[in-house]
Design a protein around this motif. Structure first.
Motif, mmCIF file in Angstrom:
data_model
loop_
_atom_site.group_PDB
_atom_site.id
_atom_site.type_symbol
_atom_site.label_atom_id
_atom_site.label_comp_id
_atom_site.label_asym_id
_atom_site.label_seq_id
_atom_site.Cartn_x
_atom_site.Cartn_y
_atom_site.Cartn_z
ATOM 1 N N LEU A 33 -5.315 1.784 -2.484
ATOM 2 C CA LEU A 33 -4.942 3.023 -1.567
ATOM 3 C C LEU A 33 -4.124 2.832 -0.704
ATOM 4 N N GLY A 34 -2.649 3.009 -0.847
ATOM 5 C CA GLY A 34 -1.757 2.702 0.171
ATOM 6 C C GLY A 34 -1.651 0.992 0.261
ATOM 7 N N ASP A 35 -1.890 0.470 1.528
ATOM 8 C CA ASP A 35 -2.042 -0.736 1.634
ATOM 9 C C ASP A 35 -3.362 -1.485 1.569
ATOM 10 N N LEU A 36 -4.517 -0.417 1.283
ATOM 11 C CA LEU A 36 -5.703 -0.865 1.197
ATOM 12 C C LEU A 36 -6.068 -1.407 -0.396
ATOM 13 N N GLU A 37 -6.695 -2.402 -0.550
ATOM 14 C CA GLU A 37 -7.194 -2.807 -1.857
ATOM 15 C C GLU A 37 -8.651 -3.247 -1.797
ATOM 16 N N VAL A 38 -9.514 -2.444 -2.587
ATOM 17 C CA VAL A 38 -10.903 -2.631 -2.773
ATOM 18 C C VAL A 38 -11.346 -3.218 -3.995
ATOM 19 N N GLY A 54 -28.563 -0.395 -1.516
ATOM 20 C CA GLY A 54 -27.541 -1.106 -0.672
ATOM 21 C C GLY A 54 -26.082 -1.126 -1.518
ATOM 22 N N GLY A 55 -24.877 -0.826 -0.988
ATOM 23 C CA GLY A 55 -23.691 -0.929 -1.420
ATOM 24 C C GLY A 55 -22.625 -2.049 -0.758
ATOM 25 N N TYR A 56 -22.001 -2.804 -1.776
ATOM 26 C CA TYR A 56 -21.149 -4.070 -1.154
ATOM 27 C C TYR A 56 -19.933 -4.112 -1.774
ATOM 28 N N PHE A 57 -18.913 -4.379 -1.017
ATOM 29 C CA PHE A 57 -17.413 -4.771 -1.806
ATOM 30 C C PHE A 57 -16.666 -5.329 -0.571
ATOM 31 N N THR A 58 -15.270 -5.616 -0.906
ATOM 32 C CA THR A 58 -14.413 -6.265 -0.171
ATOM 33 C C THR A 58 -13.223 -5.275 0.026
ATOM 34 N N ASN A 61 -6.538 -5.311 3.811
ATOM 35 C CA ASN A 61 -5.666 -4.420 4.743
ATOM 36 C C ASN A 61 -4.451 -5.278 4.457
ATOM 37 N N ASN A 62 -3.400 -4.953 3.508
ATOM 38 C CA ASN A 62 -2.280 -5.509 3.276
ATOM 39 C C ASN A 62 -1.123 -5.150 4.213
ATOM 40 N N GLY A 63 -1.486 -4.094 4.897
ATOM 41 C CA GLY A 63 -0.541 -3.367 5.738
ATOM 42 C C GLY A 63 -0.355 -3.914 7.327
ATOM 43 N N LYS A 64 0.658 -3.287 7.906
ATOM 44 C CA LYS A 64 0.881 -3.743 9.272
ATOM 45 C C LYS A 64 0.195 -2.744 10.348
ATOM 46 N N SER A 65 -0.731 -1.795 9.794
ATOM 47 C CA SER A 65 -1.287 -0.943 10.784
ATOM 48 C C SER A 65 -2.935 -1.068 10.511
ATOM 49 N N ASP A 66 -3.683 -1.017 11.458
ATOM 50 C CA ASP A 66 -5.050 -0.994 11.399
ATOM 51 C C ASP A 66 -5.679 0.471 10.618
ATOM 52 N N ASP A 67 -6.780 0.504 9.885
ATOM 53 C CA ASP A 67 -7.206 1.728 9.340
ATOM 54 C C ASP A 67 -8.632 1.497 9.823
ATOM 55 N N GLY A 106 -3.665 -6.812 7.848
ATOM 56 C CA GLY A 106 -3.504 -8.088 7.793
ATOM 57 C C GLY A 106 -4.917 -8.846 7.305
ATOM 58 N N LYS A 107 -5.976 -8.249 7.444
ATOM 59 C CA LYS A 107 -7.242 -8.675 7.346
ATOM 60 C C LYS A 107 -8.136 -8.186 6.015
ATOM 61 N N THR A 108 -9.299 -8.840 5.869
ATOM 62 C CA THR A 108 -10.077 -8.591 5.046
ATOM 63 C C THR A 108 -11.567 -8.430 5.456
#
Length: 162
Positions: A33-38, A54-58, A61-67, A106-108
């Motif tokens: 979704l845009g710069d995000l990858e789940v 419970g639910g879990y995933f990674t 954010n490959n973009g240059k702005s926080d979400d 830029g973080k995971t």
């Protein structure tokens, strides 16, 4: 804020089938979704009488702005909440994250057993191994994306998240 001793925390998780271990089989294809990858989405089978899942995933954010992950919904639960668990000395503290989960540029960010995670409340039917749990993630900037959490065995297995 709920407070648990480390021993009580481990006992509750063992009794409910929420084990501090990761996934062996997870969502196959990344959801983008845009710069995000789940990636790596999964949940655990619920034991009889277990009131929550419970639910879990990674999220990367490959973009240059926080979400920010601001809300989560699923047709199989009355409510889905975002929670954080952390050890503070010998005490495990869990709290609901009302404002969401920050996804820095830029973080995971990993949602794992014993850390950040989803809590499925008012579940219509217990999650069964081999099943799938549909979820809609709503982000502040990127919008909404649907993912599927495969339901794994209730017991321990897979790799450990460290």
């Amino acid at each position: 804020m709920k407070t648990f001793t480390k021993l009580a925390f481990l006992g509750i998780f063992a009794a409910t089938g929420i084990i501090i271990a990761g996934a062996t089989a997870a969502q196959d294809a990344p959801a983008k979704l845009g710069d995000l990858e789940v990636t790596g989405a999964f949940t655990k089978a619920m034991l009889p009488g277990q009131p929550v899942g419970g639910g879990y995933f990674t999220i990367k954010n490959n973009g240059k702005s926080d979400d920010m992950l601001v809300s989560v919904s699923s047709p199989v639960a009355g409510t889905v909440e975002m929670h954080e668990m952390a050890m503070q000395g010998e005490v495990m503290k869990m709290r609901k994250l009302d404002t969401g989960i920050a996804i820095p540029a830029g973080k995971t960010v990993e949602l794992t057993p014993g850390g950040l995670h989803l809590m499925f409340l008012k579940v219509k039917e217990p999650f069964k191994q081999g099943g799938k749990v549909p979820v809609t993630l709503s982000f502040e900037k990127a919008g909404k994306v649907d993912i599927t959490l495969p339901v794994e065995a209730a017991g321990p297995g897979g790799h450990e998240h460290k």
